[in-house]
Design an enzyme around this catalytic site. Structure first.
Site, mmCIF file in Angstrom:
data_model
loop_
_atom_site.group_PDB
_atom_site.id
_atom_site.type_symbol
_atom_site.label_atom_id
_atom_site.label_comp_id
_atom_site.label_asym_id
_atom_site.label_seq_id
_atom_site.Cartn_x
_atom_site.Cartn_y
_atom_site.Cartn_z
ATOM 1 N N CYS A 156 -16.608 72.594 -13.832
ATOM 2 C CA CYS A 156 -16.116 71.575 -14.768
ATOM 3 C C CYS A 156 -16.617 70.192 -14.338
ATOM 4 C CB CYS A 156 -14.588 71.602 -14.792
ATOM 5 S SG CYS A 156 -13.876 70.981 -13.256
ATOM 6 N N CYS A 189 -15.475 69.198 -10.771
ATOM 7 C CA CYS A 189 -16.221 69.896 -9.715
ATOM 8 C C CYS A 189 -17.658 69.389 -9.663
ATOM 9 C CB CYS A 189 -16.201 71.396 -9.953
ATOM 10 S SG CYS A 189 -14.572 72.089 -9.647
ATOM 11 N N GLU A 234 -14.822 75.601 -6.448
ATOM 12 C CA GLU A 234 -15.967 74.821 -5.960
ATOM 13 C C GLU A 234 -15.503 73.744 -4.974
ATOM 14 O OE1 GLU A 234 -15.038 75.549 -9.025
ATOM 15 O OE2 GLU A 234 -16.680 75.477 -10.462
ATOM 16 N N HIS A 261 -9.845 73.757 -7.650
ATOM 17 C CA HIS A 261 -10.871 74.675 -8.134
ATOM 18 C C HIS A 261 -11.658 75.283 -6.972
ATOM 19 C CE1 HIS A 261 -11.125 73.286 -12.602
ATOM 20 N NE2 HIS A 261 -9.887 73.476 -12.193
HETATM 21 N N1 LIG Z 1 -15.309 76.124 -12.543
HETATM 22 C C1 LIG Z 1 -13.989 76.452 -12.454
HETATM 23 C C2 LIG Z 1 -13.199 76.545 -13.574
HETATM 24 C C3 LIG Z 1 -11.872 76.869 -13.441
HETATM 25 N N2 LIG Z 1 -11.354 77.102 -12.237
HETATM 26 C C4 LIG Z 1 -9.956 77.512 -12.101
HETATM 27 C C5 LIG Z 1 -8.882 76.590 -12.500
HETATM 28 C C6 LIG Z 1 -7.775 77.502 -12.986
HETATM 29 O O1 LIG Z 1 -7.043 78.025 -11.887
HETATM 30 C C7 LIG Z 1 -8.549 78.605 -13.637
HETATM 31 C C8 LIG Z 1 -8.777 78.381 -15.114
HETATM 32 O O2 LIG Z 1 -7.608 78.766 -15.798
HETATM 33 P P1 LIG Z 1 -7.622 79.058 -17.370
HETATM 34 O O3 LIG Z 1 -7.828 77.733 -18.061
HETATM 35 O O4 LIG Z 1 -8.733 80.022 -17.661
HETATM 36 O O5 LIG Z 1 -6.256 79.644 -17.638
HETATM 37 O O6 LIG Z 1 -9.784 78.640 -12.964
HETATM 38 C C9 LIG Z 1 -12.161 77.012 -11.097
HETATM 39 O O7 LIG Z 1 -11.693 77.257 -9.968
HETATM 40 N N3 LIG Z 1 -13.452 76.668 -11.246
#
Ligand SMILES: Nc1ccn([C@H]2C[C@H](O)[C@@H](COP(=O)(O)O)O2)c(=O)n1
Length: 197
Positions: A116, A119, A92, A90
């Site tokens: 999440c 993170c 973060e 992620h």
């Molecule tokens: N706070 C976050 C939440 C999600 N991500 C990233 C992880 C995945 O690459 C994407 C989410 O994919 P989706 O479930 O929308 O198809 O975003 C993050 O970096 N930081």
């Protein structure tokens, strides 16, 4: 004395339409997100210290050595190992690990999407004290509820940011490469030129 002070020349006063710190750091997070290969959600994060210095930037991507042309970017329900969520780092986490200072204690993290639960653990353990986010679209999910539970317990502040600028555009075709200005030749520049003539 006061009325002898020469009036401020219009050319010597500063620009007023520069962007504020919050827009600047949030836009930096969004710029980083443009590096993401995730076809669905691109997230960027920017960590800033008390001196308003950027000390870490990250976006969501595959771990080093995990070829992002080979590892999956989808969620294949027929093959549990073909799910990007098993692999993606992620934004973060990457921003924290990419830090260019010894630590990120008391820093603020600007992030496009609310962190999440995983993170949140990184954020708490790294000593970051504030989260400024744009979207909380997963607020209903257990991962976000657990995240907020931990952040509240650990005393990490978080608040949603609404940018002051409606849009920030960098149009390379509009940059005047001769004087490295992002703007058409400014009145100040004209004034300086005529002063020197
Ligand atoms: N706070 C976050 C939440 C999600 N991500 C990233 C992880 C995945 O690459 C994407 C989410 O994919 P989706 O479930 O929308 O198809 O975003 C993050 O970096 N930081």
């Amino acid at each position: 004395m006061g009325d002898r002070t020469p009036p401020l020349r219009s050319g010597s006063s500063k620009r007023e339409d520069y962007i504020g710190w919050n827009d600047y750091f949030m836009a930096t997070a969004f710029l980083a997100a443009k590096r993401s290969k995730d076809p669905v959600t691109q997230v960027g994060a920017c960590i800033v210290n008390d001196d308003k210095r950027i000390v870490g930037i990250g976006y969501n991507g595959m771990p080093t050595g995990c070829n992002d042309d080979i590892f999956p970017w989808k969620k294949d329900n027929n093959n549990i190992l073909e799910n990007k969520h098993l692999y993606v780092c992620h934004a973060e986490m990457n921003a924290i690990l990419n830090k260019n200072t010894s630590d990120v204690k008391n820093c603020t993290i600007y992030v496009a999407l609310f962190p999440c639960n995983e993170c949140a653990k990184f954020i708490i353990q790294s000593g970051i004290k504030e989260i400024i986010y744009m979207s909380d679209k997963h607020a209903h999910k257990v991962t976000t509820i657990a995240s907020k539970k931990m952040l509240d317990a650990a005393g990490v502040r978080y608040w949603q940011y609404i940018p002051k600028s409606e849009k920030l555009v960098i149009d390379f075709t509009k940059i005047n490469w001769n004087d490295m200005s992002q703007l058409p030749t400014s009145p100040m520049k004209n004034l300086e030129l005529s002063d020197n003539e």
